[in-house]
Scaffold this active site. Structure first.
Site, PDB file in Angstrom:
ATOM      1  N   GLY A 163      17.369  -2.569  -2.872  1.00 16.77           N
ATOM      2  CA  GLY A 163      17.190  -1.175  -2.452  1.00 16.77           C
ATOM      3  C   GLY A 163      18.519  -0.446  -2.366  1.00 16.77           C
ATOM      4  O   GLY A 163      19.597  -1.010  -2.601  1.00 16.77           O
ATOM      5  N   ASP A 177       8.768 -11.703  -0.294  1.00 20.59           N
ATOM      6  CA  ASP A 177       7.863 -10.657   0.204  1.00 20.59           C
ATOM      7  C   ASP A 177       7.841 -10.773   1.732  1.00 20.59           C
ATOM      8  O   ASP A 177       7.292 -11.735   2.276  1.00 20.59           O
ATOM      9  CB  ASP A 177       6.460 -10.866  -0.386  1.00 20.59           C
ATOM     10  CG  ASP A 177       5.465  -9.837   0.135  1.00 20.59           C
ATOM     11  OD1 ASP A 177       5.833  -9.023   1.015  1.00 20.59           O
ATOM     12  OD2 ASP A 177       4.313  -9.853  -0.335  1.00 20.59           O
ATOM     13  N   VAL A 178       8.441  -9.797   2.390  1.00 18.42           N
ATOM     14  CA  VAL A 178       8.607  -9.910   3.848  1.00 18.42           C
ATOM     15  C   VAL A 178       7.288  -9.765   4.611  1.00 18.42           C
ATOM     16  O   VAL A 178       7.241 -10.033   5.814  1.00 18.42           O
ATOM     17  CB  VAL A 178       9.652  -8.902   4.375  1.00 18.42           C
ATOM     18  CG1 VAL A 178      11.046  -9.246   3.865  1.00 18.42           C
ATOM     19  CG2 VAL A 178       9.268  -7.456   4.050  1.00 18.42           C
ATOM     20  N   ALA A 236      11.753  -2.406   3.266  1.00 19.37           N
ATOM     21  CA  ALA A 236      10.822  -1.509   3.958  1.00 19.37           C
ATOM     22  C   ALA A 236      10.020  -0.749   2.908  1.00 19.37           C
ATOM     23  O   ALA A 236      10.393  -0.724   1.733  1.00 19.37           O
ATOM     24  CB  ALA A 236      11.579  -0.496   4.821  1.00 19.37           C
ATOM     25  N   THR A 242       9.479   2.790   2.012  1.00 20.62           N
ATOM     26  CA  THR A 242      10.182   4.021   2.374  1.00 20.62           C
ATOM     27  C   THR A 242       9.568   5.280   1.759  1.00 20.62           C
ATOM     28  O   THR A 242      10.144   6.359   1.880  1.00 20.62           O
ATOM     29  CB  THR A 242      11.668   3.924   1.959  1.00 20.62           C
ATOM     30  OG1 THR A 242      11.722   3.726   0.535  1.00 20.62           O
ATOM     31  CG2 THR A 242      12.369   2.775   2.645  1.00 20.62           C
ATOM     32  N   TYR A 263       4.921   7.014   8.444  1.00 15.77           N
ATOM     33  CA  TYR A 263       6.166   6.280   8.175  1.00 15.77           C
ATOM     34  C   TYR A 263       6.985   6.141   9.469  1.00 15.77           C
ATOM     35  O   TYR A 263       7.406   5.039   9.828  1.00 15.77           O
ATOM     36  CB  TYR A 263       6.982   7.021   7.103  1.00 15.77           C
ATOM     37  CG  TYR A 263       8.378   6.484   6.903  1.00 15.77           C
ATOM     38  CD1 TYR A 263       8.598   5.271   6.258  1.00 15.77           C
ATOM     39  CD2 TYR A 263       9.492   7.192   7.375  1.00 15.77           C
ATOM     40  CE1 TYR A 263       9.885   4.781   6.075  1.00 15.77           C
ATOM     41  CE2 TYR A 263      10.777   6.710   7.192  1.00 15.77           C
ATOM     42  CZ  TYR A 263      10.972   5.507   6.552  1.00 15.77           C
ATOM     43  OH  TYR A 263      12.246   5.015   6.384  1.00 15.77           O
ATOM     44  N   LYS A 281       7.872   2.650  11.436  1.00 13.48           N
ATOM     45  CA  LYS A 281       9.256   2.212  11.652  1.00 13.48           C
ATOM     46  C   LYS A 281       9.519   2.030  13.144  1.00 13.48           C
ATOM     47  O   LYS A 281      10.234   1.110  13.551  1.00 13.48           O
ATOM     48  CB  LYS A 281      10.245   3.214  11.053  1.00 13.48           C
ATOM     49  CG  LYS A 281      10.213   3.333   9.539  1.00 13.48           C
ATOM     50  CD  LYS A 281      10.605   2.052   8.815  1.00 13.48           C
ATOM     51  CE  LYS A 281      12.040   1.678   9.021  1.00 13.48           C
ATOM     52  NZ  LYS A 281      12.392   0.437   8.252  1.00 13.48           N
TER      53      LYS A 281
HETATM   54  N1  NAP Z   1      16.260   6.178   2.308  1.00 17.92           N
HETATM   55  C1  NAP Z   1      16.361   6.886   3.441  1.00 17.92           C
HETATM   56  O1  NAP Z   1      16.618   8.109   3.406  1.00 17.92           O
HETATM   57  C2  NAP Z   1      16.199   6.200   4.776  1.00 17.92           C
HETATM   58  C3  NAP Z   1      16.270   7.013   5.932  1.00 17.92           C
HETATM   59  C4  NAP Z   1      16.136   6.402   7.168  1.00 17.92           C
HETATM   60  C5  NAP Z   1      15.935   5.046   7.265  1.00 17.92           C
HETATM   61  N2  NAP Z   1      15.856   4.286   6.137  1.00 17.92           N
HETATM   62  C6  NAP Z   1      15.627   2.836   6.289  1.00 17.92           C
HETATM   63  O2  NAP Z   1      16.738   2.138   5.736  1.00 17.92           O
HETATM   64  C7  NAP Z   1      16.292   0.883   5.216  1.00 17.92           C
HETATM   65  C8  NAP Z   1      16.750   0.737   3.768  1.00 17.92           C
HETATM   66  O3  NAP Z   1      16.131   1.778   3.019  1.00 17.92           O
HETATM   67  P1  NAP Z   1      16.541   2.133   1.520  1.00 17.92           P
HETATM   68  O4  NAP Z   1      16.944   3.553   1.489  1.00 17.92           O
HETATM   69  O5  NAP Z   1      17.464   1.100   0.986  1.00 17.92           O
HETATM   70  O6  NAP Z   1      15.094   2.010   0.841  1.00 17.92           O
HETATM   71  P2  NAP Z   1      14.698   1.527  -0.615  1.00 17.92           P
HETATM   72  O7  NAP Z   1      15.744   1.929  -1.594  1.00 17.92           O
HETATM   73  O8  NAP Z   1      13.292   1.978  -0.801  1.00 17.92           O
HETATM   74  O9  NAP Z   1      14.747  -0.060  -0.494  1.00 17.92           O
HETATM   75  C9  NAP Z   1      13.762  -0.795   0.178  1.00 17.92           C
HETATM   76  C10 NAP Z   1      13.570  -2.078  -0.566  1.00 17.92           C
HETATM   77  O10 NAP Z   1      12.556  -2.847   0.106  1.00 17.92           O
HETATM   78  C11 NAP Z   1      11.746  -3.419  -0.876  1.00 17.92           C
HETATM   79  N3  NAP Z   1      10.428  -3.790  -0.365  1.00 17.92           N
HETATM   80  C12 NAP Z   1       9.326  -3.012  -0.179  1.00 17.92           C
HETATM   81  N4  NAP Z   1       8.300  -3.753   0.267  1.00 17.92           N
HETATM   82  C13 NAP Z   1       8.751  -5.028   0.365  1.00 17.92           C
HETATM   83  C14 NAP Z   1       8.163  -6.256   0.744  1.00 17.92           C
HETATM   84  N5  NAP Z   1       6.885  -6.309   1.136  1.00 17.92           N
HETATM   85  N6  NAP Z   1       8.925  -7.365   0.726  1.00 17.92           N
HETATM   86  C15 NAP Z   1      10.212  -7.321   0.315  1.00 17.92           C
HETATM   87  N7  NAP Z   1      10.840  -6.200  -0.072  1.00 17.92           N
HETATM   88  C16 NAP Z   1      10.105  -5.060  -0.046  1.00 17.92           C
HETATM   89  C17 NAP Z   1      11.655  -2.376  -1.968  1.00 17.92           C
HETATM   90  O11 NAP Z   1      11.252  -3.000  -3.171  1.00 17.92           O
HETATM   91  P3  NAP Z   1      10.263  -2.197  -4.179  1.00 17.92           P
HETATM   92  O12 NAP Z   1      11.068  -1.051  -4.690  1.00 17.92           O
HETATM   93  O13 NAP Z   1       9.961  -3.242  -5.208  1.00 17.92           O
HETATM   94  O14 NAP Z   1       9.078  -1.776  -3.383  1.00 17.92           O
HETATM   95  C18 NAP Z   1      13.095  -1.879  -2.018  1.00 17.92           C
HETATM   96  O15 NAP Z   1      13.904  -2.634  -2.884  1.00 17.92           O
HETATM   97  C19 NAP Z   1      14.778   0.849   5.409  1.00 17.92           C
HETATM   98  O16 NAP Z   1      14.484   0.180   6.617  1.00 17.92           O
HETATM   99  C20 NAP Z   1      14.406   2.327   5.556  1.00 17.92           C
HETATM  100  O17 NAP Z   1      13.221   2.503   6.287  1.00 17.92           O
HETATM  101  C21 NAP Z   1      15.991   4.830   4.881  1.00 17.92           C
END
Ligand code: NAP
Length: 283
Positions: free
Chosen positions: A10, A34-35, A58, A60, A123, A127
């Protein structure tokens, strides 16, 4: 230190893999682990016996969560339970991520870690569920980030640059205010927390608050474009309307970092300028 990173493919996960490079890193992408599968999680973590787990996996897709709350709860809350159970079995420190969307946005001024959450979206609620799985755990850290941008994955900086490459004006909402978080800066801050095994809840965002309209102007300015091309609109004017309600104010104060004498992140403009160069978008 052996560190297991979940969600390693991610946007944040990939920066974490880079920042922990000096350690024994196990980078687990979605296809590796797969978490939501408790047996898989227990098997992986008790087999690897990491010193630390950084849980960045997550679901997202904020708008899609509205139409599939079961998947949201499973991925964003129950999975944290599984990872926490496994981490406790092997004595690993656990860091998990959460979001500014745990707040309803009605506060005047920035939110501190001790403000009461009241999510408006599925969402955000899911979270918050994940946060609660770790509440009071002496060996767990929750890191709330917001408006994440970086080199990897899709994010608003890339979207704004793509739209700016087309002729005409760009419209961005001027009634949602927050703080950008550059993934590389957040990963560096998380590295410090993990090495110190600092438990508790931390807001980890860059300094400087903006609306999306103001941020889009900053992106154009930083990339040598004309910020005057960006027009302010209201959230109610978005076409099509977004299924998930967003907080009008989700500015996170990084109070726990500051009050624990830990470094806060740089101002967003500094990190934006660096990212624009990394993306090859500076003119
Ligand atoms: N992006 C934002 O603006 C934002 C804002 C606030 C908080 N956050 C938090 O920050 C953290 C990192 O987010 P990010 O921006 O890096 O999001 P991201 O780019 O969507 O990365 C999340 C990763 O988790 C993977 N995933 C989804 N379901 C899964 C499962 N069941 N088992 C294992 N992996 C799984 C996704 O894989 P797939 O693509 O294959 O589904 C993706 O690679 C998360 O906790 C998110 O909630 C993000």
């Amino acid at each position: 230190m052996r560190v297991l990173i979940t969600g390693a493919d991610g946007q944040v996960g990939r920066e974490l893999v880079d920042v922990f490079a000096g350690h024994d890193v196990v980078a687990a992408g979605h296809q590796d682990l797969d978490v939501t599968a408790r047996d898989e999680v227990l098997g992986a973590i008790t087999g690897l016996r990491p010193d630390a787990v950084v849980h960045a996996a997550a679901w997202t897709a904020v708008d899609a969560c509205e139409s599939d709350p079961e998947r949201a709860w499973q991925t964003n809350a129950v999975a944290v339970r599984h990872v926490a159970e496994a981490a406790r079995r092997v004595g690993a420190h656990l860091t998990s991520f959460s979001t500014d969307y745990v707040f309803d946005g009605t506060k005047t001024g920035p939110y501190v870690e001790w403000d009461a959450p009241a999510p408006r979206s599925v969402y955000g609620a899911s979270k918050l569920g994940g946060e609660r799985e770790l509440a009071g755990d002496p060996d767990a850290t929750v890191v709330r980030i917001s408006w994440v941008c970086g080199q990897h994955g899709s994010n608003m900086v890339k979207t704004i640059l793509r739209l700016a490459a087309q002729p005409g004006s760009l419209s961005f909402v001027d009634d949602q205010r927050g703080r950008p978080t550059f993934a590389a800066d957040a990963a560096a801050a998380v590295h410090r927390l993990v090495v110190d095994r600092r438990p508790g809840l931390f807001h980890v965002t860059n300094q400087g608050e903006v609306t999306w309209y103001e941020f889009a102007r900053a992106v154009l300015d930083a990339s040598g474009g004309d910020p005057g091309r960006v027009q302010p609109i209201a959230t109610t004017e978005l076409v099509p309307p977004r299924p998930a309600p967003r907080p009008a104010n989700s500015v996170l104060d990084t109070a726990a970092l500051r009050l624990s004498d830990l470094p806060e992140l740089p101002h967003y403009r500094e990190s934006l300028d660096r990212l624009i160069v990394q993306l090859g978008a500076a003119t």
